[in-house]
Write a protein that holds these residues in place. Sequence first.
Motif, PDB file in Angstrom:
ATOM      1  N   ILE A   1      16.906  68.391 116.258  1.00  0.00           N
ATOM      2  CA  ILE A   1      16.444  69.911 116.557  1.00  0.00           C
ATOM      3  C   ILE A   1      14.875  70.065 115.912  1.00  0.00           C
ATOM      4  O   ILE A   1      14.823  69.244 114.983  1.00  0.00           O
ATOM      5  N   PHE A   2      13.935  70.517 116.451  1.00  0.00           N
ATOM      6  CA  PHE A   2      12.517  70.731 115.870  1.00  0.00           C
ATOM      7  C   PHE A   2      12.578  72.050 115.136  1.00  0.00           C
ATOM      8  O   PHE A   2      13.196  73.162 115.452  1.00  0.00           O
ATOM      9  N   PRO A   3      11.699  72.353 114.309  1.00  0.00           N
ATOM     10  CA  PRO A   3      11.245  73.582 113.655  1.00  0.00           C
ATOM     11  C   PRO A   3      11.055  74.653 114.261  1.00  0.00           C
ATOM     12  O   PRO A   3      11.392  75.746 114.215  1.00  0.00           O
ATOM     13  N   LEU A   4      10.508  74.414 115.676  1.00  0.00           N
ATOM     14  CA  LEU A   4      10.158  75.589 116.540  1.00  0.00           C
ATOM     15  C   LEU A   4      10.958  75.672 117.453  1.00  0.00           C
ATOM     16  O   LEU A   4      10.752  76.540 118.536  1.00  0.00           O
ATOM     17  N   THR A   5      12.181  75.062 117.867  1.00  0.00           N
ATOM     18  CA  THR A   5      13.108  74.920 118.754  1.00  0.00           C
ATOM     19  C   THR A   5      13.681  76.658 118.490  1.00  0.00           C
ATOM     20  O   THR A   5      13.902  77.323 119.592  1.00  0.00           O
TER      21      THR A   5
ATOM     22  N   PRO B   1      16.402  69.971 110.662  1.00  0.00           N
ATOM     23  CA  PRO B   1      15.230  70.232 109.593  1.00  0.00           C
ATOM     24  C   PRO B   1      15.707  71.326 108.763  1.00  0.00           C
ATOM     25  O   PRO B   1      16.298  72.391 109.296  1.00  0.00           O
ATOM     26  N   PRO B   2      15.674  71.397 107.458  1.00  0.00           N
ATOM     27  CA  PRO B   2      15.715  72.451 106.536  1.00  0.00           C
ATOM     28  C   PRO B   2      15.141  73.992 107.055  1.00  0.00           C
ATOM     29  O   PRO B   2      15.681  74.709 106.776  1.00  0.00           O
ATOM     30  N   ASN B   3      13.992  73.992 107.734  1.00  0.00           N
ATOM     31  CA  ASN B   3      13.681  75.104 108.427  1.00  0.00           C
ATOM     32  C   ASN B   3      14.030  75.292 109.810  1.00  0.00           C
ATOM     33  O   ASN B   3      13.209  76.025 110.507  1.00  0.00           O
ATOM     34  N   THR B   4      15.185  74.892 110.132  1.00  0.00           N
ATOM     35  CA  THR B   4      15.583  75.000 111.610  1.00  0.00           C
ATOM     36  C   THR B   4      15.649  76.444 112.004  1.00  0.00           C
ATOM     37  O   THR B   4      15.183  76.905 113.098  1.00  0.00           O
ATOM     38  N   PHE B   5      15.837  77.395 111.118  1.00  0.00           N
ATOM     39  CA  PHE B   5      15.937  78.815 111.566  1.00  0.00           C
ATOM     40  C   PHE B   5      14.906  79.921 110.916  1.00  0.00           C
ATOM     41  O   PHE B   5      15.159  80.860 111.184  1.00  0.00           O
ATOM     42  N   HIS B   6      13.958  79.207 110.187  1.00  0.00           N
ATOM     43  CA  HIS B   6      12.985  79.884 109.757  1.00  0.00           C
ATOM     44  C   HIS B   6      12.312  80.966 110.497  1.00  0.00           C
ATOM     45  O   HIS B   6      11.708  80.555 111.521  1.00  0.00           O
ATOM     46  N   GLY B   7      12.376  82.203 110.093  1.00  0.00           N
ATOM     47  CA  GLY B   7      11.710  83.229 110.679  1.00  0.00           C
ATOM     48  C   GLY B   7      12.435  83.829 111.860  1.00  0.00           C
ATOM     49  O   GLY B   7      11.949  84.667 112.470  1.00  0.00           O
ATOM     50  N   SER B   8      13.787  83.252 112.087  1.00  0.00           N
ATOM     51  CA  SER B   8      14.777  83.896 113.075  1.00  0.00           C
ATOM     52  C   SER B   8      15.773  84.648 112.194  1.00  0.00           C
ATOM     53  O   SER B   8      16.821  84.282 111.871  1.00  0.00           O
ATOM     54  N   GLU B   9      15.454  85.886 111.749  1.00  0.00           N
ATOM     55  CA  GLU B   9      16.417  86.655 110.876  1.00  0.00           C
ATOM     56  C   GLU B   9      17.340  87.728 111.750  1.00  0.00           C
ATOM     57  O   GLU B   9      17.911  88.442 110.932  1.00  0.00           O
ATOM     58  N   ALA B  10      17.541  87.368 112.795  1.00  0.00           N
ATOM     59  CA  ALA B  10      18.537  88.187 113.820  1.00  0.00           C
ATOM     60  C   ALA B  10      19.500  87.541 114.378  1.00  0.00           C
ATOM     61  O   ALA B  10      20.511  88.250 114.931  1.00  0.00           O
TER      62      ALA B  10
END
Length: 582
Positions: free
Chosen positions: A167-171, A194-203
């Motif tokens: 999986i990629f960070p912006l997937t 990646p550690p930031n797999t869901f960064h910015g996806s808070e819903a």
Amino acid sequence: MLDRSLARGTAGLTMRSQELVLLLLILRWPAAHMEDPAFPHLGDSSQPLPRPCPWRCSCPRDDTVDCAGLDLRVFPDNVPRAARHLSLQNNHLQELPYNELSRLSGLRTLDLHSNLISSEGLPDEAFESLTQLENFYVAHNKLSVAPQFLPRSLRVADLAANEVVEIFPLTFGEKPALRSVYLHNNRLRNTGLPPNTFHGSEAITTLSLSSNQLSYLPPSLPASLERLHLQNNLISKVPRGALSLQTQLRELYLQHNKLTDSGLDAATFSKLSSLEYLDLSHNQLATVPEGLPGTLTILHLGRNCIQHVDAVRLHRARGLRYLLLQHNKLGASALPAGTLRPLRALHTLHLYGNRLEHVPPSLPRRLQALVMPHNRVATLGARDLVSARALVELNLAYNRLTSAHLHPGAFRRLRALRSLDLAGNQLTRLPEGLPASLRSLRLQRNQLRTLEPEQLTGLNKLQELSLAHNRLRVGDIEPGTWHELQALQVLDLSHNELSFVPPDLPEALEELHLQANRISHVGPEAFLSTPRLRALFLRANRLHMTSIAAEAFQGLAYLRVVDTAENPEQVLVQLPHKGKEP
């Protein structure tokens, strides 16, 4: 008039001139008849034009194109630009052309479920123009890696049942509207997330990572999660703090992993202040985990290696309603007095397949179902169940109970009991003091030799009675035994030593099992007392062609099934005429 004049004038013209006149007629005809009442549609500009739709597909609405299940091998031509929902599932597509997708900028739903699409056939550039895409379904394909980029507008992403390893960070990252992500049945390892797999996806509320190859619980999971599926992985550890922010999590599935006591700590679950369902079954736990939250309703710990239940571990889980501990290694002292007392809301306790020698003491007062077959319970005293007076279901099948060690008052105070299962024990007579509330009584596979009316007194609500696989003979069933069983509908006397149909069976009886006995004759009065009988099983007895009296089934207007197979001779049975259903 002009048309008729032109037509009359063609008679004296050359062939070439006639062709010219005919052409003129064709060109003038629509205009001349535009207002003709016989052709109203020609002048009606309000009629809608046919809806554009790819060949073989259906377009039920202007914004919907359905090309599912058409065995397509290439992307359909002429998908209208106005399409908002495009369904292509259950085809044979291997790739999506960039130029076709790029012009569908208004697409909201793209369903590619069950095709043959590989990662090479799904170009990342294809999603750049899909700025309004909300629902993306590409499960059951051949993807080896996830798309590097998915639109920011995404709400649901289903990539399950592929071969994804990365999986990629912006997937899935930077998707503020994303709520559900399905990645189960892939080949993901922790290195592919990646550690930031869901960064910015808070819903995100639902995340499914089950049936992958994860060895520990992934870090940096969304704090918004409500359902987290991690079953069927290789997880042996939950890192400290991995679940410290998920205060909205209600369901956590960790069954079928490799968790041990050392892979959990006191804080693993303690911050999950909304957790209601926790499944840790099919792991390698030796104790009940620490720090269980008070909101927990269902705790599944079956198929572990638990030998002892510490009361302190259950102290906070006061709201627990279902505690499942089947197939562990609980022995005689595994549940000491007071262990379950704090669980005042407990509804169901499953202890199937352990090594318990007694019913757990001090059962919660509100307990309604105690399920503990396949243990080693050999005695049942007068007060063993006294605290569980609300019991509705009690299952003690396949233990070591004997009639000598079953107290006559053991069940007397269970006035709400509807189902009692004592199958597979060593009882030689029916238990005494059975509560009048019983609806189902299962006593098959014991050593019963006699039936007496006193033992069934007051059971006028009993609907099902199983006495199969015992040693009953007709002479050992005392007269009046069935007298008070006024509601009995199903009676199983199969696999006994009966030589004929027992007399005076209950009038309400609808299903009678007599297979595998020693019955050699069925007389004309065998079923006079059972006019509502619907199904009769007589297979594997000693019946011959003339063993059943011709009048035996007279009056049985509702009889539909008579099974006489596996007897020494084929027995022909003529069912009575169908009566009106009661």
